[in-house]
Scaffold this motif. Structure first.
Motif, PDB file in Angstrom:
ATOM      1  N   PHE A 171      -4.138  -6.617   1.551  1.00 41.69           N
ATOM      2  CA  PHE A 171      -3.840  -7.873   0.849  1.00 41.69           C
ATOM      3  C   PHE A 171      -4.111  -9.068   1.770  1.00 41.69           C
ATOM      4  O   PHE A 171      -4.740 -10.055   1.355  1.00 41.69           O
ATOM      5  N   ASP A 172      -3.641  -8.980   3.010  1.00 45.79           N
ATOM      6  CA  ASP A 172      -3.834 -10.092   3.948  1.00 45.79           C
ATOM      7  C   ASP A 172      -5.288 -10.224   4.381  1.00 45.79           C
ATOM      8  O   ASP A 172      -5.737 -11.322   4.770  1.00 45.79           O
ATOM      9  N   ALA A 173      -6.038  -9.110   4.337  1.00 48.42           N
ATOM     10  CA  ALA A 173      -7.441  -9.163   4.759  1.00 48.42           C
ATOM     11  C   ALA A 173      -8.321  -9.900   3.753  1.00 48.42           C
ATOM     12  O   ALA A 173      -9.429 -10.328   4.106  1.00 48.42           O
ATOM     13  N   VAL A 174      -7.847 -10.032   2.525  1.00 50.54           N
ATOM     14  CA  VAL A 174      -8.613 -10.766   1.515  1.00 50.54           C
ATOM     15  C   VAL A 174      -8.407 -12.258   1.770  1.00 50.54           C
ATOM     16  O   VAL A 174      -7.300 -12.786   1.596  1.00 50.54           O
ATOM     17  N   LYS A 175      -9.436 -12.938   2.196  1.00 44.01           N
ATOM     18  CA  LYS A 175      -9.347 -14.348   2.526  1.00 44.01           C
ATOM     19  C   LYS A 175      -9.626 -15.189   1.279  1.00 44.01           C
ATOM     20  O   LYS A 175     -10.741 -15.183   0.751  1.00 44.01           O
ATOM     21  N   SER A 176      -8.615 -15.867   0.823  1.00 41.95           N
ATOM     22  CA  SER A 176      -8.763 -16.725  -0.359  1.00 41.95           C
ATOM     23  C   SER A 176      -7.758 -17.851  -0.248  1.00 41.95           C
ATOM     24  O   SER A 176      -6.588 -17.620   0.082  1.00 41.95           O
ATOM     25  N   PRO A 177      -8.176 -19.074  -0.517  1.00 40.93           N
ATOM     26  CA  PRO A 177      -7.237 -20.200  -0.460  1.00 40.93           C
ATOM     27  C   PRO A 177      -6.332 -20.272  -1.691  1.00 40.93           C
ATOM     28  O   PRO A 177      -5.432 -21.105  -1.737  1.00 40.93           O
ATOM     29  N   HIS A 178      -6.569 -19.404  -2.665  1.00 41.99           N
ATOM     30  CA  HIS A 178      -5.821 -19.453  -3.916  1.00 41.99           C
ATOM     31  C   HIS A 178      -4.729 -18.385  -3.937  1.00 41.99           C
ATOM     32  O   HIS A 178      -4.725 -17.464  -3.117  1.00 41.99           O
ATOM     33  N   LEU A 179      -3.829 -18.522  -4.887  1.00 43.26           N
ATOM     34  CA  LEU A 179      -2.771 -17.529  -5.054  1.00 43.26           C
ATOM     35  C   LEU A 179      -3.394 -16.177  -5.387  1.00 43.26           C
ATOM     36  O   LEU A 179      -4.184 -16.048  -6.311  1.00 43.26           O
ATOM     37  N   LYS A 180      -2.992 -15.147  -4.651  1.00 43.09           N
ATOM     38  CA  LYS A 180      -3.669 -13.858  -4.742  1.00 43.09           C
ATOM     39  C   LYS A 180      -2.906 -12.871  -5.618  1.00 43.09           C
ATOM     40  O   LYS A 180      -2.857 -11.676  -5.313  1.00 43.09           O
ATOM     41  N   TYR A 181      -2.317 -13.361  -6.715  1.00 42.52           N
ATOM     42  CA  TYR A 181      -1.604 -12.459  -7.616  1.00 42.52           C
ATOM     43  C   TYR A 181      -2.558 -11.509  -8.342  1.00 42.52           C
ATOM     44  O   TYR A 181      -2.132 -10.474  -8.890  1.00 42.52           O
ATOM     45  N   TRP A 182      -3.853 -11.813  -8.347  1.00 43.37           N
ATOM     46  CA  TRP A 182      -4.843 -11.007  -9.061  1.00 43.37           C
ATOM     47  C   TRP A 182      -5.260  -9.756  -8.298  1.00 43.37           C
ATOM     48  O   TRP A 182      -5.881  -8.853  -8.874  1.00 43.37           O
ATOM     49  N   ILE A 183      -4.911  -9.682  -7.026  1.00 41.36           N
ATOM     50  CA  ILE A 183      -5.329  -8.515  -6.235  1.00 41.36           C
ATOM     51  C   ILE A 183      -4.713  -7.218  -6.764  1.00 41.36           C
ATOM     52  O   ILE A 183      -5.427  -6.216  -6.927  1.00 41.36           O
ATOM     53  N   PRO A 184      -3.400  -7.159  -7.060  1.00 40.24           N
ATOM     54  CA  PRO A 184      -2.865  -5.913  -7.643  1.00 40.24           C
ATOM     55  C   PRO A 184      -3.503  -5.566  -8.989  1.00 40.24           C
ATOM     56  O   PRO A 184      -3.572  -4.382  -9.343  1.00 40.24           O
ATOM     57  N   VAL A 185      -3.967  -6.570  -9.739  1.00 35.28           N
ATOM     58  CA  VAL A 185      -4.662  -6.291 -11.004  1.00 35.28           C
ATOM     59  C   VAL A 185      -5.970  -5.549 -10.724  1.00 35.28           C
ATOM     60  O   VAL A 185      -6.334  -4.604 -11.444  1.00 35.28           O
ATOM     61  N   VAL A 186      -6.696  -5.971  -9.693  1.00 35.63           N
ATOM     62  CA  VAL A 186      -7.937  -5.281  -9.314  1.00 35.63           C
ATOM     63  C   VAL A 186      -7.628  -3.854  -8.862  1.00 35.63           C
ATOM     64  O   VAL A 186      -8.332  -2.896  -9.234  1.00 35.63           O
ATOM     65  N   TRP A 187      -6.561  -3.690  -8.061  1.00 36.17           N
ATOM     66  CA  TRP A 187      -6.173  -2.340  -7.641  1.00 36.17           C
ATOM     67  C   TRP A 187      -5.860  -1.463  -8.848  1.00 36.17           C
ATOM     68  O   TRP A 187      -6.266  -0.308  -8.921  1.00 36.17           O
ATOM     69  N   PHE A 188      -5.116  -2.004  -9.786  1.00 33.70           N
ATOM     70  CA  PHE A 188      -4.754  -1.263 -10.994  1.00 33.70           C
ATOM     71  C   PHE A 188      -6.004  -0.826 -11.750  1.00 33.70           C
ATOM     72  O   PHE A 188      -6.133   0.334 -12.157  1.00 33.70           O
ATOM     73  N   SER A 189      -6.925  -1.746 -11.950  1.00 38.07           N
ATOM     74  CA  SER A 189      -8.134  -1.440 -12.726  1.00 38.07           C
ATOM     75  C   SER A 189      -8.978  -0.367 -12.033  1.00 38.07           C
ATOM     76  O   SER A 189      -9.467   0.577 -12.678  1.00 38.07           O
ATOM     77  N   ASN A 190      -9.163  -0.500 -10.726  1.00 36.99           N
ATOM     78  CA  ASN A 190      -9.953   0.492  -9.991  1.00 36.99           C
ATOM     79  C   ASN A 190      -9.286   1.861 -10.008  1.00 36.99           C
ATOM     80  O   ASN A 190      -9.959   2.892 -10.165  1.00 36.99           O
ATOM     81  N   MET A 191      -7.959   1.876  -9.860  1.00 42.24           N
ATOM     82  CA  MET A 191      -7.256   3.158  -9.850  1.00 42.24           C
ATOM     83  C   MET A 191      -7.282   3.813 -11.224  1.00 42.24           C
ATOM     84  O   MET A 191      -7.408   5.045 -11.335  1.00 42.24           O
ATOM     85  N   ALA A 192      -7.185   3.002 -12.284  1.00 45.60           N
ATOM     86  CA  ALA A 192      -7.271   3.560 -13.633  1.00 45.60           C
ATOM     87  C   ALA A 192      -8.663   4.125 -13.896  1.00 45.60           C
ATOM     88  O   ALA A 192      -8.812   5.189 -14.533  1.00 45.60           O
ATOM     89  N   SER A 193      -9.686   3.450 -13.424  1.00 39.87           N
ATOM     90  CA  SER A 193     -11.056   3.958 -13.596  1.00 39.87           C
ATOM     91  C   SER A 193     -11.249   5.271 -12.841  1.00 39.87           C
ATOM     92  O   SER A 193     -11.890   6.202 -13.359  1.00 39.87           O
ATOM     93  N   ARG A 194     -10.685   5.365 -11.653  1.00 46.66           N
ATOM     94  CA  ARG A 194     -10.797   6.616 -10.904  1.00 46.66           C
ATOM     95  C   ARG A 194     -10.025   7.737 -11.593  1.00 46.66           C
ATOM     96  O   ARG A 194     -10.462   8.896 -11.595  1.00 46.66           O
ATOM     97  N   ALA A 195      -8.889   7.388 -12.200  1.00 45.09           N
ATOM     98  CA  ALA A 195      -8.128   8.395 -12.941  1.00 45.09           C
ATOM     99  C   ALA A 195      -8.942   8.930 -14.125  1.00 45.09           C
ATOM    100  O   ALA A 195      -8.843  10.117 -14.463  1.00 45.09           O
ATOM    101  N   ARG A 196      -9.722   8.090 -14.759  1.00 45.64           N
ATOM    102  CA  ARG A 196     -10.596   8.551 -15.851  1.00 45.64           C
ATOM    103  C   ARG A 196     -11.662   9.491 -15.302  1.00 45.64           C
ATOM    104  O   ARG A 196     -11.959  10.533 -15.911  1.00 45.64           O
ATOM    105  N   THR A 197     -12.223   9.165 -14.156  1.00 44.23           N
ATOM    106  CA  THR A 197     -13.243  10.023 -13.555  1.00 44.23           C
ATOM    107  C   THR A 197     -12.666  11.388 -13.177  1.00 44.23           C
ATOM    108  O   THR A 197     -13.321  12.417 -13.340  1.00 44.23           O
ATOM    109  N   GLU A 198     -11.440  11.400 -12.681  1.00 44.04           N
ATOM    110  CA  GLU A 198     -10.788  12.647 -12.264  1.00 44.04           C
ATOM    111  C   GLU A 198     -10.217  13.429 -13.433  1.00 44.04           C
ATOM    112  O   GLU A 198      -9.712  14.540 -13.238  1.00 44.04           O
ATOM    113  N   GLY A 199     -10.249  12.852 -14.626  1.00 39.05           N
ATOM    114  CA  GLY A 199      -9.731  13.559 -15.792  1.00 39.05           C
ATOM    115  C   GLY A 199      -8.261  13.342 -16.048  1.00 39.05           C
ATOM    116  O   GLY A 199      -7.683  13.965 -16.957  1.00 39.05           O
ATOM    117  N   ARG A 200      -7.618  12.470 -15.265  1.00 34.53           N
ATOM    118  CA  ARG A 200      -6.191  12.162 -15.523  1.00 34.53           C
ATOM    119  C   ARG A 200      -6.038  11.375 -16.825  1.00 34.53           C
ATOM    120  O   ARG A 200      -5.028  11.514 -17.513  1.00 34.53           O
TER     121      ARG A 200
END
Length: 384
Positions: A171-200
């Protein structure tokens, strides 16, 4: 912090609202008593100076000034400006409540569509919902003073369990001058996509539904951020405040009771205490106080939203829904109306009385008779 009184006015009764006038917490009296005391003291001070300290020529000059202030104070459009402003503030307040981020719809989808009874499946579901709650927490930290006091730094967020130390580094490594509330949304989306690939997640439609719901959740969060970022224009707030307090200060001079011997119109009696002026102050200042309290509902006033309660509730119920309740439901059994084409749940005695009171006099007499019988013979009845 929210003051709830709906149960007190559930039924319309004679003088039904009078009980609410005696409450202190969240009341207009609690908000306004300091300003009201100052107003009364200033009015009394001016009155004493006029009656006791001024000479006769000075009194005549003050009387002309009072008549002038009273005449032109009525030309200040307090009602129009204040009414429109309060309407705008109340609409903003309600829209912010409507857009509070609730994870319920997402947790239902995650619990039903993300499969796996093993530890990896459990970890996946809990992590997804933790990211959802982390998103709302980051938004609440930016808009709510109470939440910011509870989680003043990201270290407190990690200690509370919303984020792991490894996630904090990313989270801290992402350099952005804006509020970074969207980072967990990106994590959620990527993890859900991987769950689809794995058959979950068994179907792409389920994945799309989950991601669409996550976008709706993100929209709620961004809406709250937008309301906090862009408020009502400062000039409008200043105009309303100046209009109200200019009117009040004009009333302190213009509503003085003048010497009846001078024969000024409307000043044939000296009542000393300006009851209706005090009421006018109470209503206008109270109206302004309503706007002041509602313009930011994420503070620590009595009627502000309980953001900390929302955070606690959302985390608890979402984790329970995707963990303990995942594919855990009671066995199916025939309901009690299985062979009944006209299902009618029973009434308790109190509910039956309330229902029968709306029918006719005969039924009312019968109801009172039944109540007497139950009270005499200690019988508990259910009506069907």
């Amino acid at each position: 912090m929210t003051v709830t009184y709906s149960s007190k006015v559930a039924n319309a009764t004679f003088f039904g609202f009078h009980r609410l006038l005696l409450r202190w917490r969240g009341s207009i009296y609690k908000l306004l008593y300091r300003e009201f005391i100052v107003f009364v003291l200033l009015y009394t001070l001016v009155s004493l100076v006029y009656r006791l300290a001024l000479s006769d020529p000075e009194k005549r000059f003050f009387e002309k000034l009072a008549l002038h202030c009273n005449k032109y104070a009525e030309q200040i459009p307090v009602t129009f400006v204040l009414g429109f402003y309060v309407t705008l503030v109340v609409n903003r307040w309600w829209n912010q409540f409507v857009n509070l981020p609730w994870p319920d719809r997402l947790m239902f989808l995650v619990s039903s569509c993300v499969h796996g009874h093993d530890e990896q499946g459990r970890l996946l579901r809990r992590t997804l919902m933790r990211y959802v709650n982390l998103t709302s927490l980051l938004i609440f930290r930016s808009v709510s003073t109470a939440v910011c006091k509870r989680f003043p730094t990201m270290e407190h967020v990690v200690e509370a369990g919303f984020m792991t130390p490894e996630e904090r580094k990313i989270f801290d490594a992402v350099k952005s001058p804006h509020l970074k509330y969207w980072i967990p949304v990106v994590w959620f989306s990527n993890m859900a996509s991987r769950a689809r690939t794995e058959g979950r997640i068994k179907d792409s439609v389920d994945l799309q539904t989950i991601l669409n719901e996550m976008n709706t959740f993100r929209t709620w969060c961004s809406t709250l951020f937008g309301y906090d970022w862009v408020g009502i224009p400062l000039v409008y707030t200043q105009v309303v405040t100046l209009a109200v307090y200019t009117f009040i200060f004009a009333c302190i001079i213009g509503r003085q009771f003048l010497d009846p011997a001078q024969g000024y119109p409307g000043h044939d009696q000296d009542f000393y205490v300006p009851i209706f002026t005090m009421l006018q102050f109470f209503f206008y200042s109270g109206w302004l106080k309503v706007a002041e309290q509602l313009i930011n509902p994420f503070g620590e006033d009595d009627d502000d939203f309980e953001a900390n309660w929302c955070i606690d509730r959302n985390l608890q119920v979402s984790l329970i829904a995707v963990d303990e309740m995942h594919m855990n439901f009671p066995p199916m059994t025939k309901d009690i109306y299985w062979n009944d084409s006209e299902a009618l749940p029973p009434y308790t005695l109190a509910a039956r009385i309330q229902f029968m009171c709306q029918i006719d006099t005969f039924d009312l007499i019968l109801t009172f008779f039944l109540v007497w019988c139950c009270h005499t013979f200690k019988i508990t009845l259910f009506f069907s």
